[in-house]
Scaffold this motif. Structure first.
Motif, PDB file in Angstrom:
ATOM      1  N   PRO A   1      45.360  13.600  46.149  1.00  0.00           N
ATOM      2  CA  PRO A   1      44.072  13.902  46.792  1.00  0.00           C
ATOM      3  C   PRO A   1      42.889  13.474  45.735  1.00  0.00           C
ATOM      4  CG  PRO A   1      45.148  15.893  46.113  1.00  0.00           C
ATOM      5  CD  PRO A   1      46.065  14.846  45.932  1.00  0.00           C
TER       6      PRO A   1
ATOM      7  N   PHE B   1      46.184  15.058  53.101  1.00  0.00           N
ATOM      8  CA  PHE B   1      45.207  15.184  52.025  1.00  0.00           C
ATOM      9  C   PHE B   1      44.915  16.731  51.733  1.00  0.00           C
ATOM     10  CE2 PHE B   1      43.984  10.666  52.523  1.00  0.00           C
ATOM     11  CZ  PHE B   1      44.147  10.127  51.402  1.00  0.00           C
TER      12      PHE B   1
ATOM     13  N   ALA C   1      46.109  18.896  48.511  1.00  0.00           N
ATOM     14  CA  ALA C   1      44.760  19.316  47.606  1.00  0.00           C
ATOM     15  C   ALA C   1      45.048  20.881  47.434  1.00  0.00           C
ATOM     16  CB  ALA C   1      43.409  19.380  48.370  1.00  0.00           C
TER      17      ALA C   1
END
Length: 322
Positions: free
Chosen positions: A28, A315, A319
């Motif tokens: 990320p 993503f 994260a």
């Protein structure tokens, strides 16, 4: 062994028309995404939801069958974390708890029935992460994700500036305007198309109250209706993700294709080499939504992206796992 900064994640996007899986190694921080498996199944979860307000038993079973297949892929690839996001159809259904329980039993994670605004932000991230830094695409972007039940509009540059989800999608518009006596009219009448167009225009008025549609300098189009229009525009002998991703389709070509689809029969649409069987009856409505957006915004072309909410989910999952 994963490279430093990467997480192996599985993202599932369950929409009104299709359910999709992405298993990828994602960083990320750098915006890198290394795809391991990406697949899509047409399940038509939103079958009849606009009319009944409930998820049909047969639609739930089709969806659960796809989930069982995806669970096996996730195990084989060894994803560390799974995120399952559900969008328009399950948001609207009165019996969505049946859906939630079924997914939890099969995949071991609870589906997140996200809001339209959350859906829009994930779509924007997935579509634009790899566009940043390109000098041939002017900012701000307008990302439009034309789904089965709803369409998300997001304007932003590196960050989302405004977003809105409205209830115009290829399945919802088809069921609302193009079905007579339980069957899709083949081809639709001019009156049906006019009624569908009026509905779309009303929804664009609503979206425009939140999102400055005409401020964007690059229109980015996502999801199956848009990618199929691109495949048709390129006369592809079969659906080709690489040829479609980041292709550009002019307004004039979108108008020609939309007109052709809305005047064709089921058999003629089914004979298009790049047409997925699950899109044959709904592609005309999806193409009309895209054309209407281009007319409203004044866009001379649409940049087509195969990366969308699914990539945004991946993503976000990576994260969180960091």
């Amino acid at each position: 062994m994963l490279a430093e900064g990467f997480s192996r994640v599985a993202a599932v996007d369950c929409g009104t028309n299709s359910i999709r899986l992405l298993v990828a190694d994602v960083n990320p921080a750098t915006g890198e995404l290394r795809e391991l498996d990406r697949r899509m199944t047409i399940v038509r979860l939103g079958q009849g939801v606009d009319k009944t307000g409930r998820l049909a038993p047969e639609a739930l079973e089709r969806t659960f069958a796809a989930c069982r297949e995806y669970a096996e892929v996730i195990r084989e690839k060894g994803a560390d974390k799974v995120r399952f996001v559900a969008t328009s159809a399950s948001r609207d259904a009165s019996n969505r708890e049946d859906f939630v329980r079924g997914v939890l039993d099969i995949l071991g994670v609870e589906p997140e029935v996200i809001t339209g605004d959350e859906e829009a932000e994930l779509s924007f991230t997935g579509a634009t992460k790899e566009l940043r830094g390109r000098d041939d695409l002017a900012k701000p972007y307008l990302v439009v994700d034309i789904g089965g039940g709803s369409t998300e509009f997001v304007v932003g540059d590196d960050q989302v500036r405004a977003a809105r989800s409205v209830d115009i999608g290829c399945v919802r518009m088809t069921e609302r305007h193009l079905v007579r006596d339980g069957k899709v009219t083949d081809p639709p009448t001019p009156e049906q198309v006019a009624a569908m167009r009026a509905d779309i225009e009303e929804a664009l008025d609503l979206a425009g109250k939140t999102v400055p549609l005409r401020e964007a300098r690059t229109l980015v189009g996502l999801a199956g209706s848009v990618t199929t229009v691109s495949a048709i525009a390129q006369n592809l002998p079969e659906y080709d993700t690489e040829a479609i991703h980041h292709s550009r389709v002019s307004y004039d070509r979108v108008r020609e294709i939309t007109d052709s689809l809305l005047h064709s029969t089921h058999a003629e649409r089914a004979a298009i080499p790049s047409m997925h069987p699950g899109r044959v009856d709904v592609i005309g409505a999806g193409a009309l939504v895209l054309l209407s957006i281009m007319e409203r915004t004044g866009a001379t072309e649409v940049v087509v992206s195969e990366h969308d909410i699914l990539d945004g989910i991946a993503f976000s999952t990576a994260a969180e796992s960091r």
